[in-house]
Write a protein that holds these residues in place. Structure first.
Motif, PDB file in Angstrom:
ATOM      1  N   LEU A  74      -3.701   0.168  -3.526  1.00  0.00           N
ATOM      2  CA  LEU A  74      -2.639   0.252  -2.518  1.00  0.00           C
ATOM      3  C   LEU A  74      -2.059   1.655  -2.385  1.00  0.00           C
ATOM      4  CD1 LEU A  74      -0.653  -3.050  -3.158  1.00  0.00           C
ATOM      5  CD2 LEU A  74      -2.530  -2.636  -1.589  1.00  0.00           C
ATOM      6  N   LEU A  75      -2.452   2.579  -3.266  1.00  0.00           N
ATOM      7  CA  LEU A  75      -1.865   3.925  -3.287  1.00  0.00           C
ATOM      8  C   LEU A  75      -2.864   4.939  -2.750  1.00  0.00           C
ATOM      9  CD1 LEU A  75       0.701   5.459  -4.230  1.00  0.00           C
ATOM     10  CD2 LEU A  75      -0.500   5.928  -6.363  1.00  0.00           C
ATOM     11  N   GLU A  76      -2.374   5.834  -1.893  1.00  0.00           N
ATOM     12  CA  GLU A  76      -3.217   6.859  -1.298  1.00  0.00           C
ATOM     13  C   GLU A  76      -3.120   8.174  -2.065  1.00  0.00           C
ATOM     14  OE1 GLU A  76      -5.817   8.830   1.177  1.00  0.00           O
ATOM     15  OE2 GLU A  76      -5.344   6.688   1.203  1.00  0.00           O
ATOM     16  N   ASP A  77      -1.892   8.564  -2.453  1.00  0.00           N
ATOM     17  CA  ASP A  77      -1.711   9.874  -3.083  1.00  0.00           C
ATOM     18  C   ASP A  77      -0.406   9.891  -3.859  1.00  0.00           C
ATOM     19  OD1 ASP A  77      -2.216  12.483  -3.773  1.00  0.00           O
ATOM     20  OD2 ASP A  77      -1.428  13.338  -1.903  1.00  0.00           O
ATOM     21  N   VAL A  78      -0.303  10.839  -4.796  1.00  0.00           N
ATOM     22  CA  VAL A  78       0.926  11.064  -5.553  1.00  0.00           C
ATOM     23  C   VAL A  78       1.198  12.560  -5.573  1.00  0.00           C
ATOM     24  CG1 VAL A  78      -0.367  11.096  -7.731  1.00  0.00           C
ATOM     25  CG2 VAL A  78       2.106  10.719  -7.765  1.00  0.00           C
ATOM     26  N   THR A 103       1.052  -0.759   6.451  1.00  0.00           N
ATOM     27  CA  THR A 103       1.199  -2.211   6.327  1.00  0.00           C
ATOM     28  C   THR A 103       1.362  -2.659   4.875  1.00  0.00           C
ATOM     29  OG1 THR A 103      -1.213  -2.416   6.270  1.00  0.00           O
ATOM     30  CG2 THR A 103      -0.131  -2.648   8.414  1.00  0.00           C
ATOM     31  N   VAL A 104       1.170  -1.757   3.923  1.00  0.00           N
ATOM     32  CA  VAL A 104       1.315  -2.110   2.513  1.00  0.00           C
ATOM     33  C   VAL A 104       2.778  -2.387   2.199  1.00  0.00           C
ATOM     34  CG1 VAL A 104       1.097  -1.260   0.146  1.00  0.00           C
ATOM     35  CG2 VAL A 104      -0.716  -0.802   1.804  1.00  0.00           C
ATOM     36  N   ASP A 105       3.030  -3.517   1.561  1.00  0.00           N
ATOM     37  CA  ASP A 105       4.398  -3.872   1.187  1.00  0.00           C
ATOM     38  C   ASP A 105       4.856  -2.961   0.049  1.00  0.00           C
ATOM     39  OD1 ASP A 105       6.803  -5.137   0.896  1.00  0.00           O
ATOM     40  OD2 ASP A 105       6.023  -6.727  -0.377  1.00  0.00           O
ATOM     41  N   PRO A 106       5.960  -2.216   0.210  1.00  0.00           N
ATOM     42  CA  PRO A 106       6.394  -1.292  -0.850  1.00  0.00           C
ATOM     43  C   PRO A 106       6.684  -1.993  -2.168  1.00  0.00           C
ATOM     44  CG  PRO A 106       8.069  -1.496   0.880  1.00  0.00           C
ATOM     45  CD  PRO A 106       6.831  -2.146   1.385  1.00  0.00           C
ATOM     46  N   ALA A 107       7.216  -3.228  -2.100  1.00  0.00           N
ATOM     47  CA  ALA A 107       7.494  -3.958  -3.348  1.00  0.00           C
ATOM     48  C   ALA A 107       6.206  -4.280  -4.089  1.00  0.00           C
ATOM     49  CB  ALA A 107       8.270  -5.238  -3.037  1.00  0.00           C
ATOM     50  N   HIS A 108       5.167  -4.673  -3.352  1.00  0.00           N
ATOM     51  CA  HIS A 108       3.876  -4.955  -3.981  1.00  0.00           C
ATOM     52  C   HIS A 108       3.266  -3.682  -4.564  1.00  0.00           C
ATOM     53  CE1 HIS A 108       3.014  -8.971  -1.703  1.00  0.00           C
ATOM     54  NE2 HIS A 108       3.986  -9.066  -2.597  1.00  0.00           N
ATOM     55  N   LEU A 109       3.400  -2.585  -3.841  1.00  0.00           N
ATOM     56  CA  LEU A 109       2.881  -1.305  -4.318  1.00  0.00           C
ATOM     57  C   LEU A 109       3.542  -0.916  -5.642  1.00  0.00           C
ATOM     58  CD1 LEU A 109       1.413   1.401  -4.153  1.00  0.00           C
ATOM     59  CD2 LEU A 109       3.189   2.204  -2.586  1.00  0.00           C
ATOM     60  N   MET A 110       4.873  -0.998  -5.684  1.00  0.00           N
ATOM     61  CA  MET A 110       5.582  -0.608  -6.903  1.00  0.00           C
ATOM     62  C   MET A 110       5.287  -1.573  -8.048  1.00  0.00           C
ATOM     63  SD  MET A 110       6.828   2.212  -6.219  1.00  0.00           S
ATOM     64  CE  MET A 110       7.636   2.407  -7.810  1.00  0.00           C
TER      65      MET A 110
END
Length: 748
Positions: free
Chosen positions: A291-295, A313-320
């Motif tokens: 779900l992560l593209e870059d840091v 469209t990625v849910d930020p809560a799911h990403l974290m």
């Protein structure tokens, strides 16, 4: 011939076991008491106590100028702590780091390291002095409030404990590893500790559940959010053992065109920012964060880590949530309040026990300080009374001093003075003979007499002592209260995560792929489900062996001749138009072993495995999955024996064929089900061994495949049905000559 003299007899013979036990015990005690565990009274280890005391002796008070750290370290190792200068400097540096210590005890000037994990500058470049917190710990040390002991060389003395007006142990925490025990105490908020201590003074029998209403939980210098349930925190403070889950603080920043990015502003305590970013980057490169593209690290003085999602469209809560699971953006800080009680006895204490021990120490300090002051007042009053007698008889005093050869004995005899009074009169200066000075002495005498009466009352009354201790704690709270910059709570609290953890498999987009593995073990994936007629290119001298239709969310199981099962994620397999990669780079498969079977994992299914010697058993497929490079040992093989076959259990009977081309059929129920072992004998051989095994429904007949993939069914096999471990007989006419039943999973 020269005779060799016998070896001399030893002067002392020592039993080796007794010597080791005695000396290791001495080492263990030294480590526990003088290095690893803090004292519950002042919350300090000996090295920190010596650093602070040495800085006090150098007059490095909060309002004074700075001195080189090398000067401080030199005094510490030269007078109090005969150990390496680097270890002492490291201790001093940590006391000055605002990201390591909640309430720094050392005010540092220069480069004292950073949250990225960079080291401090050399001690010759940095400067230091005490902070107001350290001043509170040392306050009253010159007033006989604590015991002193000789230093290691006997030339000086050092305090065994500091007066400790500040709740150092819980406020700044501690960590250490001794022999057979360890301590780990997180930092807390000083104002909350003061409130809990004040409540404990009024209610000595208060329980932990009441105290945690004041001490809500740890307060880390780097902030963060604690997500530990309240019940678990209460149990931890009650028993002195437990832990706290700490998460990074993040916020969502909106970008143009409906996009967004995550900004992390606080990270968990003792997590190095540079290593955290490096770890996230490694997981990104390994495609473990779908779900992560870059840091990006955009930190300056304040922490700012930017996390770019794969799509808007990625849910930020799911990403974290996925990052919390796989990185140190969520960390668990252990609680183990193992401390030295009275500086002697190690033991795990509860929150109430630690606060009670600190209060008792403060009471002892108060009484000793009061007695010290009473002694000073008594001596001063004695001198003042002598002065007053001199003023009443001033002319006679002057005459005695001028005419007597030994005025001191004459004064003592004439006015009934003590030795100290006579000495004070003789040392008076002429300007003190003024009338105004006499009035000042009478006023001082009156004030000291009133103070003496109050102190005597204080020493005799325990209630007054606790009231004074409470007043001192209120003063500390005023200095470091929640409205001050240093005292404001930094770590917040939150309930358990609002969303359930979404597994990585659910985050991966489900797409059809074909897994291709060659005879030499090169594996790759192709998009879509391709048929066996599709032309697939391989390296020169290589050819196809396995062709599996799978999804990107599937797992692939590999069974090898060493009897081990290895698990591969389809999404992690190499794709593209190349030849893929050797499967041995992904798993720890020895060069002496080969791949027996490769198939897509189906949860809930059962497998039958067999060795060349003819032993085998049934194993649940869920038991063979292990996400480790070393795989999981299932079929035990020894000597020249090796695993030779693996097939799904899909029927009532087992068909076994050997190298001698003899076929045996028997019921599945005769084969044991287990998770690991050698198994039972499936077929008996005079020469050779087992070639293949398969399960089927006897009523439907046995289907076999030849090299070209053509199949043939044999419905009537009653003559070949027997008991397990028999030799069997030659198969019926038309049976394949390959001594194989054909690919049960995905062999081409």
């Amino acid at each position: 011939m020269t005779k060799v003299a016998p070896p001399p007899e030893p002067e002392h013979e020592i039993n080796l076991r007794e010597a080791l036990e005695e000396r290791y015990l001495a080492y263990a005690l030294s480590t526990i008491m003088h290095r690893a565990l803090p004292d519950v009274r002042d919350g300090l280890k000996p090295v920190h106590r010596r650093v602070l005391f040495a800085m006090r002796q150098l007059k490095l008070d909060p309002g004074s100028g700075f001195k080189k750290s090398a000067r401080v370290v030199g005094d510490v190792i030269g007078r109090y702590h005969p150990h390496g200068d680097q270890s002492v400097y490291d201790a001093l540096v940590r006391l000055a780091q605002s990201f390591s210590v909640r309430y720094p005890l050392v005010d540092g000037q220069g480069n004292f390291g950073n949250v990225d994990g960079d080291n401090a500058a050399a001690m010759r470049y940095t400067e230091a002095r005490l902070t107001e917190v350290a001043a509170q710990l040392l306050n009253g040390i010159d007033e006989d409030t604590v015991d002193f002991r000789d230093t290691y060389d006997g030339e000086d003395s050092e305090p065994t404990v500091l007066p400790g007006a500040f709740p150092q142990l819980l406020a700044n925490g501690a960590a250490g590893i001794a022999v057979g025990m360890a301590t780990s105490i997180p930092p807390h908020n000083a104002a909350e500790l003061c409130d809990a201590a004040l409540y404990l003074i009024k209610h000595p029998n208060a329980k932990t559940e009441k105290l945690v209403e004041f001490v809500k939980g740890p307060d880390f210098p780097t902030g963060g959010i604690i997500v530990e349930p309240r019940a678990a925190m209460l149990e931890a403070y009650e028993t002195g053992r437990g832990g706290f889950r700490v998460r990074a603080r993040w916020e969502q920043e909106e970008l143009p065109r409906g996009g967004y990015q995550i900004v992390v502003t606080e990270i968990p305590y003792q997590v190095q920012k540079s290593k955290l970013v490096e770890k996230i980057a490694e997981l990104l490169q390994a495609r473990k964060l779908p779900l992560l593209e870059d840091v990006r690290d955009e930190s300056a003085e304040e922490i700012r880590l930017v996390l770019v999602p794969k799509a808007r469209t990625v849910d930020p809560a799911h990403l974290m949530e996925s990052l919390f699971r796989s990185t140190e953006l969520e960390n668990r800080f252990p609680l183990n309040m193992n401390v030295l009680s009275a500086g002697q006895v190690p033991g795990v204490m509860s929150l109430r026990g630690v606060l009670r021990a600190w209060l008792e120490h403060r009471k002892v300090v108060l009484v000793r300080r009061s007695n010290f002051r009473l002694d000073k007042i008594e001596k001063r009053l004695e001198v003042l009374e002598g002065y007053l007698k001199a003023y009443l008889n001033l002319d006679e005093v002057i005459r005695i001093i001028r005419q007597e050869d030994e005025p001191k004995p004459a004064l003592i005899k004439k006015f009934k003075l003590t030795d100290n009074q006579a000495e004070a009169i003789l040392n008076m200066r002429l300007r003190s003979l003024r009338k105004l000075e006499e009035m000042e002495i009478r006023g001082e005498h009156k004030e000291l007499s009133a103070e003496q009466k109050a102190l005597k009352s204080l020493v005799k009354s325990e209630d007054k002592q606790w009231a004074r201790v409470a007043d001192e704690i209120k003063e500390v709270k005023a200095l470091f209260g929640p409205k001050t910059a240093l005292g404001a709570r930094r770590t917040k609290f939150s309930d358990a995560p609002a969303i359930e953890y979404v597994p990585m498999e659910a985050m991966i987009e489900k797409e059809p792929v074909t897994v291709v593995c060659s005879k030499k073990g090169w594996i790759r994936t192709m998009k879509g489900h391709v048929g066996p007629d599709t032309e697939i290119k391989f390296k020169e001298g290589d050819a196809g062996r396995f062709l599996l239709h799978a999804e990107t969310t599937d797992k692939v199981l590999l069974f090898a001749t060493d009897g081990r099962f290895y698990t591969l994620d389809v999404t992690k397999l190499p794709g593209g138009r190349g030849n893929g990669e050797p499967v041995r780079l992904m798993i720890d498969l020895d060069e002496s072993h080969e791949v027996v079977e490769l198939f897509v994992h189906q949860p809930g299914r059962k497998l039958i495995v067999a060795s060349h010697e003819g032993n085998g058993f049934i194993v649940p497929e869920d038991e063979v999955v292990a996400m480790r490079r070393a795989g999981k040992q299932v079929l035990n093989v020894t000597g020249k024996d090796e695993a030779i076959a693996c097939a799904p259990v899909q029927g009532t009977h087992v068909a076994v064929i050997g190298d001698n081309r003899k076929l045996l059929i028997f019921p599945v129920k005769e084969v044991n089900e287990m998770t690991r072992g050698k198994g039972v004998r499936l077929q008996r051989y005079a020469d050779g061994g087992l070639a293949d095994v398969k399960t089927f429904n006897l009523k439907e007949g046995l289907t076999v495949y030849d090299k070209s993939g053509r199949q043939r069914n044999f419905p009537d096999l009653k003559d070949w049905v027997g008991a397990r471990a028999q030799a069997g007989r030659l198969p019926p006419k038309g049976f394949t000559s390959e001594r194989k039943f054909g690919g049960p999973f995905g062999a081409v």
